[in-house]
Each structure stands twice: as C-alpha cells, then as structure tokens.
Write an enzyme that holds these catalytic residues in place. Structure first.
Site, PDB file in Angstrom:
ATOM      1  N   ILE A 255       0.841  -1.338   0.019  1.00 40.36           N
ATOM      2  CA  ILE A 255      -0.070  -0.063   0.179  1.00 40.36           C
ATOM      3  C   ILE A 255       0.939   1.303  -0.083  1.00 40.36           C
ATOM      4  O   ILE A 255       2.123   1.358   0.369  1.00 40.36           O
ATOM      5  CB  ILE A 255      -0.902  -0.098   1.171  1.00 40.36           C
ATOM      6  CG1 ILE A 255      -2.157   1.080   1.056  1.00 40.36           C
ATOM      7  CG2 ILE A 255      -0.207   0.368   2.459  1.00 40.36           C
ATOM      8  CD1 ILE A 255      -3.062   0.763   2.146  1.00 40.36           C
ATOM      9  N   CYS A 256       0.431   2.355  -0.521  1.00 40.62           N
ATOM     10  CA  CYS A 256       0.981   3.579  -0.311  1.00 40.62           C
ATOM     11  C   CYS A 256      -0.217   4.410  -0.244  1.00 40.62           C
ATOM     12  O   CYS A 256      -1.026   4.171   0.609  1.00 40.62           O
ATOM     13  CB  CYS A 256       1.695   4.012  -1.635  1.00 40.62           C
ATOM     14  SG  CYS A 256       0.789   4.097  -3.307  1.00 40.62           S
ATOM     15  N   GLN A 257       0.172   5.945  -0.569  1.00 37.21           N
ATOM     16  CA  GLN A 257      -0.724   7.057  -0.448  1.00 37.21           C
ATOM     17  C   GLN A 257      -2.057   6.924  -1.474  1.00 37.21           C
ATOM     18  O   GLN A 257      -3.201   6.884  -1.338  1.00 37.21           O
ATOM     19  CB  GLN A 257      -0.103   8.294  -0.502  1.00 37.21           C
ATOM     20  CG  GLN A 257      -0.989   9.472  -0.250  1.00 37.21           C
ATOM     21  CD  GLN A 257      -1.577   9.534   1.196  1.00 37.21           C
ATOM     22  OE1 GLN A 257      -1.047   8.842   2.128  1.00 37.21           O
ATOM     23  NE2 GLN A 257      -3.044   9.581   1.717  1.00 37.21           N
TER      24      GLN A 257
END
Length: 113
Positions: free
Chosen positions: A81-83
């Site tokens: 996951i990231c932003q």
C-alpha cells in the site's frame, strides 16, 4: 498538430503507467480490511516514514519505495500500500522482478482506506 501529438504521448504514458503489472493482484480497501489478520501475508507500506508516522495501518511495516525488499519472505503473499496506489504499483513491479510470486497492490492506497 504538434499539440495533439504531445497530448497523445502524455495520455499514452499515463495509460502505460497505470496498467496493472502482469501477475500482480489488485484489491480494494474493503477487501484489504477482510484480510488484515491473515498471518500468511506480509503487509508493507511504501510511503515515506513521515507519511507512515502521520497515519498508518498497524499490520503494515514501513519499507519506503527504493529501500531493499530482499529481506521479505518469498513464501508469503506480499500486500503493498502507499498513499494513492502509484508507488505501491511501482513496488509491486520491483517485487515481481525480484522473484516474488504472490504480490498484491491495494488500489487507491491510504487515500481510499
């Protein structure tokens, strides 16, 4: 005429960057919520340490994009996951190149969580 060529190139580039990586599963944040307690998965957050510190999901370990992913176990599924989903997609590509078989990207990232 030149403007249309530039626009077409930019659109083509964006489509190329957004297309899913072959062999990488993509899940929604609601699907992620159902699997957070699965011990057969490794959860990594590829945002910067400052972003991670500001808001994170406890099951995710912070390994910023560009760091070494080679210490992750290859026998477990890696959920990334990231932003927004862009950096995690890049991380998924890197993981596939390193030989990880089961890699999953969270669509929309923390913005959608």
């Amino acid at each position: 005429m030149e403007t249309w060529i530039i626009i077409a190139i930019v659109i083509g580039f964006l489509i190329w960057r957004m297309k899913p990586v072959k062999g990488v599963q993509s899940i929604s944040t609601s699907q992620l919520k159902d699997m957070l307690n699965d011990k057969d998965k490794v959860f990594i957050d590829v945002r910067t340490p400052a972003e991670y510190k500001g808001r994170n999901i406890p099951q995710f370990k912070n390994i910023p994009l560009g760091s070494g992913f080679d210490k992750l176990p290859k026998d477990k599924e890696v959920v990334v996951i990231c932003q927004s989903g862009m950096r995690s997609s890049q991380a998924c590509k890197q993981l596939k190149k390193l030989g990880y078989e089961r890699v999953t990207n969270v669509r929309g990232g923390m913005s959608a969580y």
